[in-house]
Design a protein around this motif. Structure first.
Motif, mmCIF file in Angstrom:
data_model
loop_
_atom_site.group_PDB
_atom_site.id
_atom_site.type_symbol
_atom_site.label_atom_id
_atom_site.label_comp_id
_atom_site.label_asym_id
_atom_site.label_seq_id
_atom_site.Cartn_x
_atom_site.Cartn_y
_atom_site.Cartn_z
ATOM 1 N N ALA A 119 1.151 2.302 -6.352
ATOM 2 C CA ALA A 119 1.207 2.610 -4.919
ATOM 3 C C ALA A 119 1.948 3.929 -4.701
ATOM 4 O O ALA A 119 2.903 4.228 -5.416
ATOM 5 N N PRO A 120 1.522 4.717 -3.710
ATOM 6 C CA PRO A 120 2.220 5.968 -3.414
ATOM 7 C C PRO A 120 3.616 5.728 -2.846
ATOM 8 O O PRO A 120 3.861 4.720 -2.184
ATOM 9 N N VAL A 121 4.495 6.681 -3.125
ATOM 10 C CA VAL A 121 5.861 6.653 -2.614
ATOM 11 C C VAL A 121 5.999 7.744 -1.552
ATOM 12 O O VAL A 121 5.628 8.894 -1.788
ATOM 13 N N VAL A 122 6.513 7.358 -0.386
ATOM 14 C CA VAL A 122 6.783 8.307 0.685
ATOM 15 C C VAL A 122 8.284 8.289 0.912
ATOM 16 O O VAL A 122 8.877 7.221 1.045
ATOM 17 N N PHE A 123 8.900 9.486 0.926
ATOM 18 C CA PHE A 123 10.330 9.489 1.201
ATOM 19 C C PHE A 123 10.620 10.227 2.493
ATOM 20 O O PHE A 123 10.035 11.264 2.781
ATOM 21 N N ALA A 124 11.504 9.632 3.275
ATOM 22 C CA ALA A 124 11.965 10.253 4.517
ATOM 23 C C ALA A 124 12.889 11.396 4.146
ATOM 24 O O ALA A 124 13.794 11.238 3.328
ATOM 25 N N ARG A 125 12.631 12.530 4.762
ATOM 26 C CA ARG A 125 13.440 13.713 4.491
ATOM 27 C C ARG A 125 14.591 13.783 5.475
ATOM 28 O O ARG A 125 14.433 13.487 6.651
ATOM 29 N N LYS A 126 15.735 14.224 4.962
ATOM 30 C CA LYS A 126 16.925 14.357 5.799
ATOM 31 C C LYS A 126 17.014 15.735 6.438
ATOM 32 O O LYS A 126 17.674 15.896 7.443
ATOM 33 N N THR A 174 0.816 -1.213 0.000
ATOM 34 C CA THR A 174 0.000 0.000 0.000
ATOM 35 C C THR A 174 0.851 1.266 0.000
ATOM 36 O O THR A 174 0.373 2.319 -0.412
ATOM 37 N N LYS A 175 2.098 1.176 0.449
ATOM 38 C CA LYS A 175 3.013 2.312 0.442
ATOM 39 C C LYS A 175 4.427 1.817 0.176
ATOM 40 O O LYS A 175 4.813 0.733 0.618
ATOM 41 N N ILE A 176 5.181 2.656 -0.520
ATOM 42 C CA ILE A 176 6.599 2.417 -0.738
ATOM 43 C C ILE A 176 7.330 3.495 0.053
ATOM 44 O O ILE A 176 7.036 4.680 -0.093
ATOM 45 N N LEU A 177 8.265 3.081 0.893
ATOM 46 C CA LEU A 177 9.002 4.005 1.747
ATOM 47 C C LEU A 177 10.465 3.995 1.354
ATOM 48 O O LEU A 177 11.074 2.927 1.215
ATOM 49 N N THR A 178 11.022 5.199 1.158
ATOM 50 C CA THR A 178 12.429 5.330 0.815
ATOM 51 C C THR A 178 13.007 6.540 1.543
ATOM 52 O O THR A 178 12.325 7.155 2.360
ATOM 53 N N VAL A 225 4.052 -1.858 3.905
ATOM 54 C CA VAL A 225 5.134 -1.023 3.391
ATOM 55 C C VAL A 225 6.240 -1.877 2.794
ATOM 56 O O VAL A 225 6.677 -2.862 3.394
ATOM 57 N N LEU A 226 6.691 -1.464 1.614
ATOM 58 C CA LEU A 226 7.911 -2.005 1.029
ATOM 59 C C LEU A 226 8.944 -0.888 1.064
ATOM 60 O O LEU A 226 8.700 0.211 0.564
ATOM 61 N N ILE A 227 10.071 -1.163 1.681
ATOM 62 C CA ILE A 227 11.170 -0.200 1.761
ATOM 63 C C ILE A 227 12.070 -0.394 0.546
ATOM 64 O O ILE A 227 12.430 -1.524 0.209
ATOM 65 N N ILE A 228 12.424 0.715 -0.101
ATOM 66 C CA ILE A 228 13.315 0.689 -1.267
ATOM 67 C C ILE A 228 14.484 1.629 -0.995
ATOM 68 O O ILE A 228 14.289 2.743 -0.518
ATOM 69 N N ASP A 229 15.705 1.185 -1.333
ATOM 70 C CA ASP A 229 16.850 2.081 -1.239
ATOM 71 C C ASP A 229 17.864 1.732 -2.319
ATOM 72 O O ASP A 229 17.832 0.628 -2.888
ATOM 73 N N ASP A 230 18.756 2.679 -2.583
ATOM 74 C CA ASP A 230 19.747 2.485 -3.637
ATOM 75 C C ASP A 230 20.844 1.513 -3.234
ATOM 76 O O ASP A 230 21.174 0.609 -3.977
ATOM 77 N N PHE A 231 21.389 1.687 -2.030
ATOM 78 C CA PHE A 231 22.492 0.842 -1.560
ATOM 79 C C PHE A 231 22.162 0.228 -0.206
ATOM 80 O O PHE A 231 21.462 0.846 0.602
ATOM 81 N N LEU A 232 22.689 -0.949 0.032
ATOM 82 C CA LEU A 232 22.692 -1.559 1.363
ATOM 83 C C LEU A 232 24.129 -1.948 1.656
ATOM 84 O O LEU A 232 24.725 -2.747 0.934
ATOM 85 N N ALA A 233 24.696 -1.337 2.688
ATOM 86 C CA ALA A 233 26.062 -1.646 3.112
ATOM 87 C C ALA A 233 26.030 -2.065 4.573
ATOM 88 O O ALA A 233 25.978 -3.249 4.890
ATOM 89 N N ASN A 234 25.996 -1.092 5.460
ATOM 90 C CA ASN A 234 25.922 -1.377 6.890
ATOM 91 C C ASN A 234 24.489 -1.465 7.397
ATOM 92 O O ASN A 234 24.254 -1.857 8.534
ATOM 93 N N THR A 236 9.929 5.438 -7.107
ATOM 94 C CA THR A 236 8.878 6.031 -7.929
ATOM 95 C C THR A 236 8.524 5.134 -9.111
ATOM 96 O O THR A 236 7.347 4.982 -9.454
ATOM 97 N N MET A 237 9.529 4.537 -9.721
ATOM 98 C CA MET A 237 9.246 3.638 -10.848
ATOM 99 C C MET A 237 8.479 2.402 -10.380
ATOM 100 O O MET A 237 7.590 1.928 -11.084
ATOM 101 N N LEU A 238 8.801 1.900 -9.199
ATOM 102 C CA LEU A 238 8.022 0.797 -8.635
ATOM 103 C C LEU A 238 6.593 1.261 -8.374
ATOM 104 O O LEU A 238 5.631 0.562 -8.715
ATOM 105 N N GLY A 239 6.445 2.440 -7.781
ATOM 106 C CA GLY A 239 5.115 2.981 -7.512
ATOM 107 C C GLY A 239 4.296 3.123 -8.775
ATOM 108 O O GLY A 239 3.099 2.814 -8.805
#
Length: 190
Positions: A74-81, A52-56, A120-129, A66-69
């Motif tokens: 599904a709407p995309v919500v992004f956490a702001r820094k 229902t939501k994509i969180l990044t 929620v499905l979480i999407i991010d560019d990189f996963l390191a630590n 956004t491309m997944l959305g």
């Protein structure tokens, strides 16, 4: 995802044994055709789930999310820094340390956009630590939302973030999982 791996091998620049620069297609300039393929691949990998939501997190997670959305509707919500005048109060917040930038940021999402009713499905560019994903998981947990998984464009499998998250029972789908960046060469896990 072979298309992504080919792009990494062709255009990625290994800056050290732990840093891969992909700013020609993901982190500065965006290849929209590749992003569309990435969105479609995440949609295929999570086709067994209701999202229902994509969180990044801003900013490099926004394009693939956004491309997944777009693909699944599904709407995309992004956490702001950074806090803005329009983003105040009524927030879920978490601290995220970036090893690449050697800084800690408080990320925030308005409580208006993630609720206990969300899958929620979480999407991010990189996963390191795993710090960014942990922060996003924290925000989803504060909201009472159900996290159905995490989609990562590029995982640095030689770092421990993915292992620790998987040990917690979190489903992670990485489109390219890097085994090593030793001697300036990108080596993938099969």
């Amino acid at each position: 995802m072979q298309l992504l791996k080919d792009k990494i091998l062709k255009e990625g620049k290994v800056l050290s044994d732990t840093v891969l620069k992909v700013d020609s297609f993901l982190n500065h300039q965006i290849d929209p055709l590749l992003m569309k393929e990435i969105g479609d691949e995440f949609a295929n990998r999570y086709s067994d789930q209701i999202i229902t939501k994509i969180l990044t997190i801003e900013s490099s997670g926004i394009a693939p999310a956004t491309m997944l959305g777009l693909t699944i509707g599904a709407p995309v919500v992004f956490a702001r820094k950074r806090k803005s005048l329009t983003l105040s109060g009524n927030l879920y917040s978490a601290n995220v340390h970036s090893f690449t930038k050697n800084e800690t940021n408080e990320i925030s999402v308005s409580k208006d956009f993630i609720t206990a009713d969300d899958n929620v499905l979480i999407i991010d560019d990189f996963l390191a630590n795993g710090e960014a994903v942990k922060g996003l998981l924290d925000i989803a947990q504060q909201a009472g939302a159900t996290v159905i998984g995490v989609g990562i464009v590029i995982e640095k499998g030689f770092q421990e973030g993915g292992m620790h998250l998987r040990e917690q029972g979190i489903r992670i789908e990485s489109l390219a999982n890097i085994k090593s960046l030793t001697n300036g060469q990108v080596e993938f896990y099969d």
